[in-house]
Design an enzyme around this catalytic site. Structure first.
Site, mmCIF file in Angstrom:
data_model
loop_
_atom_site.group_PDB
_atom_site.id
_atom_site.type_symbol
_atom_site.label_atom_id
_atom_site.label_comp_id
_atom_site.label_asym_id
_atom_site.label_seq_id
_atom_site.Cartn_x
_atom_site.Cartn_y
_atom_site.Cartn_z
ATOM 1 C CG ASP A 1 -6.878 -44.284 -17.705
ATOM 2 O OD1 ASP A 1 -6.018 -45.183 -17.822
ATOM 3 O OD2 ASP A 1 -7.994 -44.489 -17.210
ATOM 4 C CG ASP B 1 -17.791 -44.742 -10.790
ATOM 5 O OD1 ASP B 1 -17.181 -45.432 -11.632
ATOM 6 O OD2 ASP B 1 -17.340 -43.662 -10.358
ATOM 7 C CG HIS C 1 -14.686 -44.810 -13.779
ATOM 8 N ND1 HIS C 1 -14.595 -44.683 -12.412
ATOM 9 C CD2 HIS C 1 -13.578 -45.501 -14.148
ATOM 10 C CE1 HIS C 1 -13.490 -45.278 -11.988
ATOM 11 N NE2 HIS C 1 -12.852 -45.784 -13.020
ATOM 12 C CD GLU D 1 -14.375 -40.850 -11.617
ATOM 13 O OE1 GLU D 1 -15.137 -41.822 -11.732
ATOM 14 O OE2 GLU D 1 -13.459 -40.810 -10.768
HETATM 15 C C1 GLP Z 1 -9.218 -47.161 -12.896
HETATM 16 C C2 GLP Z 1 -8.890 -46.949 -14.374
HETATM 17 C C3 GLP Z 1 -9.934 -47.558 -15.270
HETATM 18 C C4 GLP Z 1 -10.207 -48.976 -14.826
HETATM 19 C C5 GLP Z 1 -10.760 -48.957 -13.438
HETATM 20 C C6 GLP Z 1 -11.165 -50.326 -12.923
HETATM 21 O O1 GLP Z 1 -10.063 -46.187 -12.397
HETATM 22 N N1 GLP Z 1 -8.730 -45.594 -14.730
HETATM 23 O O2 GLP Z 1 -9.489 -47.506 -16.609
HETATM 24 O O3 GLP Z 1 -11.102 -49.591 -15.730
HETATM 25 O O4 GLP Z 1 -9.758 -48.422 -12.592
HETATM 26 O O5 GLP Z 1 -10.096 -51.007 -12.414
HETATM 27 P P1 GLP Z 1 -10.098 -52.510 -11.981
HETATM 28 O O6 GLP Z 1 -10.012 -53.302 -13.234
HETATM 29 O O7 GLP Z 1 -8.884 -52.655 -11.129
HETATM 30 O O8 GLP Z 1 -11.363 -52.754 -11.246
#
Ligand code: GLP
Length: 263
Positions: free
Chosen positions: A70, A140, A142, A147
């Site tokens: 993303d 959550d 995702h 989402e």
């Molecule tokens: C963002 C990204 C996700 C990622 C998530 C969790 O929202 N778009 O791809 O998995 O954060 O991030 P973290 O690993 O910092 O908890």
């Protein structure tokens, strides 16, 4: 689904890096190994391990093509919170033999975002699909920027971010949720499900509810990552802290069945 429970974040990352390196090394075909990659804090340790293994000559990226999950809409490459910047800073710049032309990251500045997403799907298909997609998840549940209540068949496209996600990610934007872009480009759940293998990293107490939903709950668009229950080759690598909400039975089951895999 396999669930690999490691004692802590470091061991989880080491396990995941070794798994990915082994998969790349086992790939003997002429076509490149196609690797899907996430951003976020979860994969940072994996990137460090993989870069160290690459520098030590234990794994080569010369025949690896990457596709990132993303990118925020509206952040140019040089913005230090763009995922393009993150990936180069945390990973690609530390590899000895990664070819820049083999790096694919959605362009959040594209004039026509929908067209950018269509082309991304086409490019993935032109390589014969993704061999291994590594992911992380939000609190959550995702996966990428899919989402809650995103279709489990979704393809790469434009996503609106929830207020919750903007608040969580505001830690990288001076703690101001308004500074977090409201939209992103993201591969879909369907895109991830099409890959030959999926490896999701889940660590820390704040992901315990999500881990329980994804492993023990039903397949539900409420926790989009739960779709991987229907994937034939899905692995969750997690740490003890993330296991706080699964039942003792589930915890013991995966430790027992994966005994050989414990580092
Ligand atoms: C963002 C990204 C996700 C990622 C998530 C969790 O929202 N778009 O791809 O998995 O954060 O991030 P973290 O690993 O910092 O908890």
């Amino acid at each position: 689904m396999r669930v690999i429970i490691q004692e802590n974040y470091e061991n989880m990352c080491k396990w995941a890096a070794e798994y990915i390196a082994a998969r790349i090394n086992a790939h003997k075909e002429e076509r490149p190994f196609v690797l899907g990659l996430p951003t976020g804090s979860s994969p940072i340790g994996v990137y460090k391990e993989l870069a160290a293994m690459n520098q030590a000559g234990k794994v080569s990226f010369a025949n690896v093509v990457t596709f990132n999950m993303d990118e925020y809409i509206g952040l140019p490459h040089e913005h230090d919170q763009s995922y393009w910047y993150f990936m180069h800073d945390n990973f690609f710049d530390h590899l000895m033999d990664m070819k820049p032309e083999n790096i694919n990251i959605l362009n959040g500045m594209a004039e026509d975002p929908e067209e950018e997403c269509r082309k991304y799907e086409e490019k993935i298909a032109s390589y014969g699909g993704i061999d291994l997609f590594m992911g992380g998840i939000g609190v959550d549940g995702h996966l990428a920027f899919n989402e809650p209540y995103t279709s489990l068949h979704s393809r790469t496209g434009v996503r609106n971010l929830t207020t919750d996600t903007r608040i969580v990610n505001s830690r990288f934007f001076g703690n101001d949720p308004e500074k977090v872009p409201a939209q992103a480009l993201s591969v879909g759940i369907g895109t991830v499900m099409d890959s030959r293998e999926v490896l999701v990293l889940i660590s820390g107490h704040n992901k315990a509810r999500a881990l329980a939903a994804v492993v023990e709950g039903g397949v539900s668009q409420k926790w989009t990552c739960s779709a991987i229950q229907l994937h034939n080759e899905a692995i969750i690598a997690c740490d003890e802290d993330a296991c706080g909400e699964i039942t003792v039975d589930t915890y013991k089951y995966f430790l027992d069945i994966e005994k050989k895999e414990r580092l």
